[in-house]
Design an enzyme around this catalytic site. Structure first.
Site, PDB file in Angstrom:
ATOM      1  N   HIS A  32      29.724  32.234  79.391  1.00  0.00           N
ATOM      2  CA  HIS A  32      30.756  33.112  79.902  1.00  0.00           C
ATOM      3  C   HIS A  32      31.126  32.690  81.265  1.00  0.00           C
ATOM      4  O   HIS A  32      32.004  32.513  81.537  1.00  0.00           O
ATOM      5  CB  HIS A  32      30.349  34.598  80.090  1.00  0.00           C
ATOM      6  CG  HIS A  32      29.871  35.371  78.674  1.00  0.00           C
ATOM      7  ND1 HIS A  32      28.779  35.942  78.573  1.00  0.00           N
ATOM      8  CD2 HIS A  32      30.626  35.498  77.575  1.00  0.00           C
ATOM      9  CE1 HIS A  32      28.948  36.459  77.400  1.00  0.00           C
ATOM     10  NE2 HIS A  32      30.094  36.225  76.861  1.00  0.00           N
ATOM     11  N   LYS A  48      29.620  49.425  68.385  1.00  0.00           N
ATOM     12  CA  LYS A  48      28.601  48.385  68.803  1.00  0.00           C
ATOM     13  C   LYS A  48      27.253  48.741  69.284  1.00  0.00           C
ATOM     14  O   LYS A  48      27.052  49.561  70.330  1.00  0.00           O
ATOM     15  CB  LYS A  48      29.058  47.078  69.660  1.00  0.00           C
ATOM     16  CG  LYS A  48      29.773  46.054  68.887  1.00  0.00           C
ATOM     17  CD  LYS A  48      30.023  44.729  69.953  1.00  0.00           C
ATOM     18  CE  LYS A  48      31.030  43.731  69.180  1.00  0.00           C
ATOM     19  NZ  LYS A  48      31.140  42.747  70.345  1.00  0.00           N
ATOM     20  N   ARG A  81      34.252  28.644  70.868  1.00  0.00           N
ATOM     21  CA  ARG A  81      32.806  27.792  70.870  1.00  0.00           C
ATOM     22  C   ARG A  81      33.095  26.946  69.500  1.00  0.00           C
ATOM     23  O   ARG A  81      32.470  25.793  69.431  1.00  0.00           O
ATOM     24  CB  ARG A  81      31.778  28.423  70.667  1.00  0.00           C
ATOM     25  CG  ARG A  81      31.226  29.046  71.984  1.00  0.00           C
ATOM     26  CD  ARG A  81      30.114  30.032  71.874  1.00  0.00           C
ATOM     27  NE  ARG A  81      30.780  31.441  71.022  1.00  0.00           N
ATOM     28  CZ  ARG A  81      30.342  32.495  71.037  1.00  0.00           C
ATOM     29  NH1 ARG A  81      28.949  32.905  71.477  1.00  0.00           N
ATOM     30  NH2 ARG A  81      30.812  33.574  70.632  1.00  0.00           N
ATOM     31  N   SER A 136      25.431  35.440  73.387  1.00  0.00           N
ATOM     32  CA  SER A 136      24.743  36.821  73.948  1.00  0.00           C
ATOM     33  C   SER A 136      23.659  36.937  72.710  1.00  0.00           C
ATOM     34  O   SER A 136      22.682  37.523  73.294  1.00  0.00           O
ATOM     35  CB  SER A 136      25.600  37.772  74.141  1.00  0.00           C
ATOM     36  OG  SER A 136      26.459  37.348  75.214  1.00  0.00           O
TER      37      SER A 136
HETATM   38  P1  ADP Z   1      33.014  40.029  72.377  1.00  0.00           P
HETATM   39  O1  ADP Z   1      31.926  41.029  71.758  1.00  0.00           O
HETATM   40  O2  ADP Z   1      34.343  40.357  72.726  1.00  0.00           O
HETATM   41  O3  ADP Z   1      33.124  38.498  71.498  1.00  0.00           O
HETATM   42  P2  ADP Z   1      31.405  38.436  73.900  1.00  0.00           P
HETATM   43  O4  ADP Z   1      30.648  38.965  75.356  1.00  0.00           O
HETATM   44  O5  ADP Z   1      30.343  38.054  72.948  1.00  0.00           O
HETATM   45  O6  ADP Z   1      32.578  39.603  73.733  1.00  0.00           O
HETATM   46  O7  ADP Z   1      32.188  37.055  74.487  1.00  0.00           O
HETATM   47  C1  ADP Z   1      33.460  37.210  75.261  1.00  0.00           C
HETATM   48  C2  ADP Z   1      34.141  35.982  75.398  1.00  0.00           C
HETATM   49  O8  ADP Z   1      33.308  34.903  75.843  1.00  0.00           O
HETATM   50  C3  ADP Z   1      34.677  35.698  74.014  1.00  0.00           C
HETATM   51  O9  ADP Z   1      35.926  34.904  74.186  1.00  0.00           O
HETATM   52  C4  ADP Z   1      33.657  34.572  73.475  1.00  0.00           C
HETATM   53  O10 ADP Z   1      34.367  33.471  72.764  1.00  0.00           O
HETATM   54  C5  ADP Z   1      33.217  33.842  74.785  1.00  0.00           C
HETATM   55  N1  ADP Z   1      32.025  33.045  75.051  1.00  0.00           N
HETATM   56  C6  ADP Z   1      30.751  33.706  74.537  1.00  0.00           C
HETATM   57  N2  ADP Z   1      29.903  32.808  74.651  1.00  0.00           N
HETATM   58  C7  ADP Z   1      30.547  31.593  75.086  1.00  0.00           C
HETATM   59  C8  ADP Z   1      30.085  30.234  75.263  1.00  0.00           C
HETATM   60  N3  ADP Z   1      28.863  29.808  75.004  1.00  0.00           N
HETATM   61  N4  ADP Z   1      31.020  29.316  75.403  1.00  0.00           N
HETATM   62  C9  ADP Z   1      32.408  29.577  75.912  1.00  0.00           C
HETATM   63  N5  ADP Z   1      32.802  31.071  75.495  1.00  0.00           N
HETATM   64  C10 ADP Z   1      32.062  31.755  75.007  1.00  0.00           C
END
Ligand code: ADP
Length: 145
Positions: free
Chosen positions: A17, A41, A90, A127
């Site tokens: 992130h 969630k 990703r 995450s």
């Molecule tokens: P959600 O539950 O809305 O997917 P996340 O917190 O998992 O929320 O992710 C928020 C954003 O960050 C999403 O666009 C996700 O694709 C991006 N993201 C998460 N991990 C990575 C990573 N390792 N590299 C790039 N983008 C990421």
């Protein structure tokens, strides 16, 4: 002043992130990190904890603000008068999922979604993997800010 909203669960925020946010700052003057309170969630970390992790990570950068929200991201965009959502990609699974949401958001409003491809060194981090490491008492330090 170009602004974008970076929405997500951030359960917890990872260096993946952070990478997207830092690179987003090359395009936007301000990024609002919006932590969703999604009732469907089950999170490992409470909303307060998730907000605190993010606030701490960006405490020295006034271009980043953090807030929580409920409901649709496009409604938050409307309330804050922001017309761009920033998201990270990703892999193709992210792409298929994000494509539908971005298309629906665009059909409902004039909000556009800007995607940044994850950096190769953080593309394997999620995450959910970090949560799994924490649950099993592994060393997660290198994956979070
Ligand atoms: P959600 O539950 O809305 O997917 P996340 O917190 O998992 O929320 O992710 C928020 C954003 O960050 C999403 O666009 C996700 O694709 C991006 N993201 C998460 N991990 C990575 C990573 N390792 N590299 C790039 N983008 C990421």
């Amino acid at each position: 002043m170009k602004k974008a909203i970076f929405p997500g669960s951030f359960d917890p925020i990872t260096i993946g992130h952070v990478d997207i946010i830092n690179r987003g700052l090359h395009m936007f003057d301000e990024i609002i990190i919006a932590v969703g309170e999604n009732s469907s969630k089950t999170n490992m970390f409470s909303l307060e904890e998730r907000l605190k992790f993010i606030t701490t990570a960006f405490k020295d950068d006034s271009r980043i603000t953090v807030q929580s929200y409920q409901g649709l991201t496009v409604d938050l965009c409307d309330t804050l008068n922001v017309s761009v959502i920033l998201r990270g990609l990703r892999n193709t699974t992210d792409f298929e999922f994000e494509k539908s949401i971005a298309n629906v958001n665009q059909a409902m409003t004039n909000v556009e979604t800007v995607f940044l491809l994850s950096s190769p060194i953080t593309s394997h981090i999620s995450s959910s993997i970090v949560r799994e490491i924490i649950k099993n008492k592994g060393d997660y330090q290198n994956f979070v800010p």
